[in-house]
Scaffold this motif. Structure first.
Motif, PDB file in Angstrom:
ATOM      1  N   ASN A 171       0.961  -1.123   0.047  1.00  0.00           N
ATOM      2  CA  ASN A 171       0.129   0.048   0.029  1.00  0.00           C
ATOM      3  C   ASN A 171       0.983   1.300  -0.257  1.00  0.00           C
ATOM      4  OD1 ASN A 171      -2.376  -1.338   0.157  1.00  0.00           O
ATOM      5  ND2 ASN A 171      -2.574  -1.385   2.151  1.00  0.00           N
ATOM      6  N   GLU A 172       1.820   1.349   0.832  1.00  0.00           N
ATOM      7  CA  GLU A 172       2.767   2.328   0.987  1.00  0.00           C
ATOM      8  C   GLU A 172       3.432   2.593  -0.351  1.00  0.00           C
ATOM      9  OE1 GLU A 172       2.774   4.669   3.315  1.00  0.00           O
ATOM     10  OE2 GLU A 172       2.093   3.190   5.058  1.00  0.00           O
ATOM     11  N   LEU A 173       3.830   1.749  -0.901  1.00  0.00           N
ATOM     12  CA  LEU A 173       4.778   1.843  -2.393  1.00  0.00           C
ATOM     13  C   LEU A 173       3.579   2.272  -3.401  1.00  0.00           C
ATOM     14  CD1 LEU A 173       7.406   1.643  -3.313  1.00  0.00           C
ATOM     15  CD2 LEU A 173       6.811  -0.780  -4.267  1.00  0.00           C
ATOM     16  N   ASP A 188       6.633  11.080   2.084  1.00  0.00           N
ATOM     17  CA  ASP A 188       6.142  10.697   3.479  1.00  0.00           C
ATOM     18  C   ASP A 188       5.779   9.287   3.204  1.00  0.00           C
ATOM     19  OD1 ASP A 188       6.300  12.867   4.832  1.00  0.00           O
ATOM     20  OD2 ASP A 188       4.127  13.427   4.780  1.00  0.00           O
ATOM     21  N   GLU A 189       5.034   8.775   2.018  1.00  0.00           N
ATOM     22  CA  GLU A 189       4.614   7.315   1.902  1.00  0.00           C
ATOM     23  C   GLU A 189       6.128   6.506   1.634  1.00  0.00           C
ATOM     24  OE1 GLU A 189       1.856   7.139   2.640  1.00  0.00           O
ATOM     25  OE2 GLU A 189       0.441   8.508   1.575  1.00  0.00           O
ATOM     26  N   ALA A 190       6.881   6.985   1.128  1.00  0.00           N
ATOM     27  CA  ALA A 190       8.263   6.332   0.732  1.00  0.00           C
ATOM     28  C   ALA A 190       9.061   5.912   2.515  1.00  0.00           C
ATOM     29  CB  ALA A 190       9.256   7.046  -0.255  1.00  0.00           C
ATOM     30  N   LYS A 191       8.945   6.933   3.166  1.00  0.00           N
ATOM     31  CA  LYS A 191       9.418   7.026   4.464  1.00  0.00           C
ATOM     32  C   LYS A 191       8.765   6.002   5.228  1.00  0.00           C
ATOM     33  CE  LYS A 191       7.998   9.789   7.645  1.00  0.00           C
ATOM     34  NZ  LYS A 191       7.833  11.228   8.158  1.00  0.00           N
ATOM     35  N   HIS A 192       7.431   5.813   4.990  1.00  0.00           N
ATOM     36  CA  HIS A 192       6.677   4.896   5.700  1.00  0.00           C
ATOM     37  C   HIS A 192       7.006   3.380   5.086  1.00  0.00           C
ATOM     38  CE1 HIS A 192       3.033   7.699   6.276  1.00  0.00           C
ATOM     39  NE2 HIS A 192       4.322   8.178   6.737  1.00  0.00           N
ATOM     40  N   TYR A 193       7.249   3.311   4.010  1.00  0.00           N
ATOM     41  CA  TYR A 193       7.757   2.030   3.354  1.00  0.00           C
ATOM     42  C   TYR A 193       9.046   1.730   4.136  1.00  0.00           C
ATOM     43  CZ  TYR A 193       9.174  -1.564   0.116  1.00  0.00           C
ATOM     44  OH  TYR A 193       9.351  -3.070  -0.375  1.00  0.00           O
ATOM     45  N   ASP A 211       1.411  11.284   9.734  1.00  0.00           N
ATOM     46  CA  ASP A 211       1.507  11.634   8.334  1.00  0.00           C
ATOM     47  C   ASP A 211       0.278  11.572   7.438  1.00  0.00           C
ATOM     48  OD1 ASP A 211       4.121  12.457   8.809  1.00  0.00           O
ATOM     49  OD2 ASP A 211       5.026  10.327   8.232  1.00  0.00           O
ATOM     50  N   GLU A 212      -0.466  10.654   7.648  1.00  0.00           N
ATOM     51  CA  GLU A 212      -1.672  10.231   7.108  1.00  0.00           C
ATOM     52  C   GLU A 212      -2.841  11.483   7.259  1.00  0.00           C
ATOM     53  OE1 GLU A 212      -0.430   8.321   5.137  1.00  0.00           O
ATOM     54  OE2 GLU A 212       0.353   6.432   5.794  1.00  0.00           O
ATOM     55  N   GLU A 213      -2.771  11.864   8.601  1.00  0.00           N
ATOM     56  CA  GLU A 213      -3.920  12.941   8.755  1.00  0.00           C
ATOM     57  C   GLU A 213      -3.202  14.059   7.987  1.00  0.00           C
ATOM     58  OE1 GLU A 213      -3.962  13.584  13.061  1.00  0.00           O
ATOM     59  OE2 GLU A 213      -4.674  11.861  13.336  1.00  0.00           O
ATOM     60  N   GLY A 235      -3.572   0.765   6.132  1.00  0.00           N
ATOM     61  CA  GLY A 235      -3.621   1.547   4.881  1.00  0.00           C
ATOM     62  C   GLY A 235      -2.468   2.190   4.229  1.00  0.00           C
ATOM     63  N   CYS A 236      -2.317   3.253   4.025  1.00  0.00           N
ATOM     64  CA  CYS A 236      -1.258   4.275   3.365  1.00  0.00           C
ATOM     65  C   CYS A 236      -0.851   5.432   3.995  1.00  0.00           C
ATOM     66  CB  CYS A 236      -1.334   4.010   1.946  1.00  0.00           C
ATOM     67  SG  CYS A 236      -2.902   5.009   1.572  1.00  0.00           S
TER      68      CYS A 236
HETATM   69 FE   LIG Z   1       1.576   6.196   4.209  1.00  0.00          FE
END
Ligand SMILES: [Fe+2]
Ligand SMILES: [Fe+2]
Length: 219
Positions: free
Chosen positions: A47-49, A77-82, A164-166, A218-219
């Motif tokens: 999901n993050e990717l 941010d999503e790459a950081k979450h990954y 971050d998602e917020e 989720g992501c």
């Molecule tokens: Fe994310």
């Protein structure tokens, strides 16, 4: 209607559907130990990717500087979450050698998002709505982790990822307030949000029936 009223109405409509994504039984902890957690976190990597990929594609094909920077922030941010989830999985002892998060291809939701070319649709679907979905699913996942004693995972989500998602959802809200000013733009935004929620519901139904997964983040 003015943009502020529209955004409040869209938010209320989204929340009504999102409440269906959060039935009480999904909070009931299922049996399963670290292996199950490992599976859920691998779904999270996918999901993050996918979220990184879409935000990056849109960053390139958007002219509006504010929107461009908003997608850039989200992609980062999503790459950081990954990377955070990947490091966390390794700490849990997972072997990620040979793991391909996109082995099954892009999800139907990402394929749909990729078709959107209109900025107001992208913001309504990819940030305002998709990130609202992520918030609900992550909250369920945090509750599941706490019930199962996966404290470090719950902390990672509660203190870092969820914040971050917020913010991504908030970015979508701020952009909609500026962009959703005409009846036509509002209608496009509404339809894109509705389709995103439908696909998320379908995905959850699929995950429930085919994989028995209730708590995938989720992501
Ligand atoms: Fe994310
Ligand atoms: Fe996000």
């Amino acid at each position: 209607m003015d943009a502020a009223t529209f955004v409040e109405e869209l938010s209320a409509a989204n929340q009504e559907i999102l409440s269906r994504l959060a039935p009480a039984e999904t909070l009931v902890a299922e049996s399963g130990g670290d292996l199950r957690l490992e599976n859920l976190l691998k779904i999270a990597l996918r999901n993050e990717l996918e979220a990184t990929e879409i935000a990056a594609r849109w960053l390139v094909s958007t002219a509006d500087v504010e929107v461009k920077l908003s997608f850039a922030r989200q992609a980062g941010d999503e790459a950081k979450h990954y990377r955070l989830i990947e490091a966390h999985l390794r700490e849990l002892g997972a072997d990620l050698s040979g793991f391909d998060p996109l082995a099954q291809g892009l999800s139907p939701l990402t394929v749909y998002l990729d078709t959107l070319e209109d900025t107001v649709e992208r913001v309504a679907a990819g940030q305002f709505t998709r990130e609202a979905i992520a918030l609900v699913k992550n909250q369920q996942f945090i509750a599941f982790c706490e019930a199962q004693g996966h404290t470090a995972t719950a902390t990672l989500y509660r203190e870092t990822i969820q914040k971050d998602e917020e913010y991504h959802h908030l970015l979508g809200r701020q952009l909609l307030l500026r962009l959703a000013t005409t009846p036509q733009a509002q209608e496009r935004a509404r339809q894109a949000a509705t389709r995103t929620l439908e696909l998320a519901e379908e995905l959850q139904h699929l995950a429930l029936t085919k994989m028995g997964v209730h708590h995938a983040p989720g992501c």
